[in-house]
Design a protein around this motif. Sequence first.
Motif, PDB file in Angstrom:
ATOM      1  N   THR A 199      30.230  38.783  36.624  1.00  0.00           N
ATOM      2  CA  THR A 199      31.169  38.577  37.726  1.00  0.00           C
ATOM      3  C   THR A 199      30.866  37.217  38.361  1.00  0.00           C
ATOM      4  OG1 THR A 199      29.693  39.509  39.394  1.00  0.00           O
ATOM      5  CG2 THR A 199      31.146  41.076  38.223  1.00  0.00           C
ATOM      6  N   PRO A 200      31.787  36.713  39.158  1.00  0.00           N
ATOM      7  CA  PRO A 200      31.494  35.460  39.864  1.00  0.00           C
ATOM      8  C   PRO A 200      30.199  35.536  40.669  1.00  0.00           C
ATOM      9  CG  PRO A 200      33.819  35.964  40.063  1.00  0.00           C
ATOM     10  CD  PRO A 200      33.166  37.150  39.399  1.00  0.00           C
ATOM     11  N   GLN A 201      29.958  36.676  41.298  1.00  0.00           N
ATOM     12  CA  GLN A 201      28.751  36.846  42.109  1.00  0.00           C
ATOM     13  C   GLN A 201      27.485  36.841  41.244  1.00  0.00           C
ATOM     14  OE1 GLN A 201      31.471  38.912  42.256  1.00  0.00           O
ATOM     15  NE2 GLN A 201      32.327  38.001  44.107  1.00  0.00           N
ATOM     16  N   GLU A 202      27.562  37.479  40.074  1.00  0.00           N
ATOM     17  CA  GLU A 202      26.396  37.505  39.184  1.00  0.00           C
ATOM     18  C   GLU A 202      26.071  36.104  38.656  1.00  0.00           C
ATOM     19  OE1 GLU A 202      26.926  42.040  37.403  1.00  0.00           O
ATOM     20  OE2 GLU A 202      27.946  40.370  36.415  1.00  0.00           O
ATOM     21  N   ILE A 203      27.103  35.368  38.255  1.00  0.00           N
ATOM     22  CA  ILE A 203      26.893  34.008  37.752  1.00  0.00           C
ATOM     23  C   ILE A 203      26.346  33.121  38.869  1.00  0.00           C
ATOM     24  CG2 ILE A 203      28.032  31.958  36.789  1.00  0.00           C
ATOM     25  CD1 ILE A 203      27.700  34.354  34.813  1.00  0.00           C
ATOM     26  N   ALA A 204      26.920  33.237  40.065  1.00  0.00           N
ATOM     27  CA  ALA A 204      26.467  32.437  41.211  1.00  0.00           C
ATOM     28  C   ALA A 204      25.007  32.736  41.535  1.00  0.00           C
ATOM     29  CB  ALA A 204      27.351  32.710  42.424  1.00  0.00           C
ATOM     30  N   LYS A 205      24.629  34.004  41.493  1.00  0.00           N
ATOM     31  CA  LYS A 205      23.246  34.380  41.804  1.00  0.00           C
ATOM     32  C   LYS A 205      22.280  33.797  40.769  1.00  0.00           C
ATOM     33  CE  LYS A 205      20.078  38.196  42.727  1.00  0.00           C
ATOM     34  NZ  LYS A 205      18.970  37.341  42.412  1.00  0.00           N
ATOM     35  N   ILE A 206      22.651  33.881  39.512  1.00  0.00           N
ATOM     36  CA  ILE A 206      21.793  33.328  38.459  1.00  0.00           C
ATOM     37  C   ILE A 206      21.643  31.816  38.636  1.00  0.00           C
ATOM     38  CG2 ILE A 206      21.643  32.864  35.971  1.00  0.00           C
ATOM     39  CD1 ILE A 206      22.984  35.687  35.610  1.00  0.00           C
ATOM     40  N   LEU A 207      22.756  31.127  38.872  1.00  0.00           N
ATOM     41  CA  LEU A 207      22.697  29.676  39.082  1.00  0.00           C
ATOM     42  C   LEU A 207      21.839  29.338  40.305  1.00  0.00           C
ATOM     43  CD1 LEU A 207      26.371  28.629  38.289  1.00  0.00           C
ATOM     44  CD2 LEU A 207      24.321  27.970  37.015  1.00  0.00           C
ATOM     45  N   GLY A 208      22.046  30.070  41.397  1.00  0.00           N
ATOM     46  CA  GLY A 208      21.256  29.846  42.606  1.00  0.00           C
ATOM     47  C   GLY A 208      19.776  30.078  42.365  1.00  0.00           C
ATOM     48  N   ASP A 209      19.467  31.152  41.647  1.00  0.00           N
ATOM     49  CA  ASP A 209      18.068  31.459  41.335  1.00  0.00           C
ATOM     50  C   ASP A 209      17.432  30.368  40.467  1.00  0.00           C
ATOM     51  OD1 ASP A 209      18.298  33.793  42.786  1.00  0.00           O
ATOM     52  OD2 ASP A 209      18.378  35.119  41.028  1.00  0.00           O
ATOM     53  N   LEU A 210      18.193  29.835  39.534  1.00  0.00           N
ATOM     54  CA  LEU A 210      17.671  28.763  38.677  1.00  0.00           C
ATOM     55  C   LEU A 210      17.397  27.492  39.475  1.00  0.00           C
ATOM     56  CD1 LEU A 210      19.838  29.308  35.474  1.00  0.00           C
ATOM     57  CD2 LEU A 210      17.367  29.656  35.715  1.00  0.00           C
ATOM     58  N   VAL A 211      18.282  27.170  40.403  1.00  0.00           N
ATOM     59  CA  VAL A 211      18.048  25.997  41.248  1.00  0.00           C
ATOM     60  C   VAL A 211      16.795  26.215  42.092  1.00  0.00           C
ATOM     61  CG1 VAL A 211      18.943  24.639  43.192  1.00  0.00           C
ATOM     62  CG2 VAL A 211      20.453  25.236  41.296  1.00  0.00           C
ATOM     63  N   LYS A 212      16.664  27.405  42.671  1.00  0.00           N
ATOM     64  CA  LYS A 212      15.481  27.708  43.481  1.00  0.00           C
ATOM     65  C   LYS A 212      14.213  27.659  42.641  1.00  0.00           C
ATOM     66  CE  LYS A 212      18.128  30.586  46.610  1.00  0.00           C
ATOM     67  NZ  LYS A 212      18.520  31.961  46.896  1.00  0.00           N
ATOM     68  N   LEU A 213      14.278  28.158  41.423  1.00  0.00           N
ATOM     69  CA  LEU A 213      13.117  28.118  40.534  1.00  0.00           C
ATOM     70  C   LEU A 213      12.714  26.675  40.235  1.00  0.00           C
ATOM     71  CD1 LEU A 213      11.162  29.716  38.676  1.00  0.00           C
ATOM     72  CD2 LEU A 213      12.895  29.508  36.882  1.00  0.00           C
ATOM     73  N   ASN A 214      13.696  25.814  40.008  1.00  0.00           N
ATOM     74  CA  ASN A 214      13.389  24.401  39.765  1.00  0.00           C
ATOM     75  C   ASN A 214      12.805  23.744  41.002  1.00  0.00           C
ATOM     76  OD1 ASN A 214      14.241  23.452  36.996  1.00  0.00           O
ATOM     77  ND2 ASN A 214      15.952  24.731  37.603  1.00  0.00           N
ATOM     78  N   MET A 215      13.197  24.176  42.180  1.00  0.00           N
ATOM     79  CA  MET A 215      12.670  23.598  43.419  1.00  0.00           C
ATOM     80  C   MET A 215      11.194  23.942  43.602  1.00  0.00           C
ATOM     81  SD  MET A 215      15.971  23.856  46.024  1.00  0.00           S
ATOM     82  CE  MET A 215      15.263  25.215  46.840  1.00  0.00           C
ATOM     83  N   LEU A 216      10.760  25.054  43.054  1.00  0.00           N
ATOM     84  CA  LEU A 216       9.351  25.464  43.157  1.00  0.00           C
ATOM     85  C   LEU A 216       8.433  24.444  42.501  1.00  0.00           C
ATOM     86  CD1 LEU A 216       9.547  29.310  42.453  1.00  0.00           C
ATOM     87  CD2 LEU A 216       9.141  28.169  44.638  1.00  0.00           C
ATOM     88  N   TYR A 217       8.922  23.747  41.515  1.00  0.00           N
ATOM     89  CA  TYR A 217       8.138  22.740  40.805  1.00  0.00           C
ATOM     90  C   TYR A 217       7.590  21.682  41.768  1.00  0.00           C
ATOM     91  CZ  TYR A 217       7.079  18.882  37.629  1.00  0.00           C
ATOM     92  OH  TYR A 217       6.460  17.863  36.950  1.00  0.00           O
ATOM     93  N   TYR A 218       8.349  21.389  42.816  1.00  0.00           N
ATOM     94  CA  TYR A 218       7.975  20.321  43.735  1.00  0.00           C
ATOM     95  C   TYR A 218       7.301  20.833  45.015  1.00  0.00           C
ATOM     96  CZ  TYR A 218      10.409  17.252  40.648  1.00  0.00           C
ATOM     97  OH  TYR A 218      10.776  16.549  39.541  1.00  0.00           O
ATOM     98  N   GLN A 219       7.049  22.105  45.095  1.00  0.00           N
ATOM     99  CA  GLN A 219       6.421  22.622  46.325  1.00  0.00           C
ATOM    100  C   GLN A 219       4.930  22.748  46.168  1.00  0.00           C
ATOM    101  OE1 GLN A 219       8.514  26.219  47.250  1.00  0.00           O
ATOM    102  NE2 GLN A 219      10.278  25.117  47.994  1.00  0.00           N
TER     103      GLN A 219
END
Length: 190
Positions: free
Chosen positions: A170-190
């Motif tokens: 669903t749009p919500q499932e795809i959005a959540k996965i994309l959001g989670d991937l961006v957040k996961l990539n942000m962890l690299y710099y924390q």
Amino acid sequence: MAKAEYRSSIRSKNSIKKAVAKLIHEKEIKKITVSDIIREADISRGTFYAHYSDVDSVLKQIENEELGILMEYVDSFGLENIFTNVTSLFEQICDYLGKDMEYYRMLAQSSVFNNFLWRLVEVYYDKLLELVLSQKKANNRDEANIYLIYLTSGAKSTILAWLDGTLKGTPQEIAKILGDLVKLNMLYYQ
């Protein structure tokens, strides 16, 4: 009378755009003719030319309209909030695309959709680059470029794969996965 003419004009333009999207799905863009469009949209040649000068003008309008709508989402969301709540932005975009999935699925199989997604990224790229640097998401400009290219390419490819049916959700499932991937990539710099 003016309202009826306005609604008729909108209906005609929408029919033309949907016809072009369907034809893009069936043949190369360069091989689509005005005759193909008027036959598919079931309109007269005069109606077509009342709105557009040629096939390219239809494609440009589709690209510009879609870019404008997506820019409104980004602007209303607030670019400065992109890293704190990116899932909401993806949700808005995926919900919008999901409302007429068939239309966007057909457009996704052409360069039209790809073009306006890249234009969307280009419009905001410099601001995003500065944001990445100011929020310490990258150590330098080169790293920030790599980070943004990776994120934007991945998000664009994921959305295109969802639209063409390769990815299910669903749009919500795809959005959540994309959001989670961006957040996961942000962890690299924390």
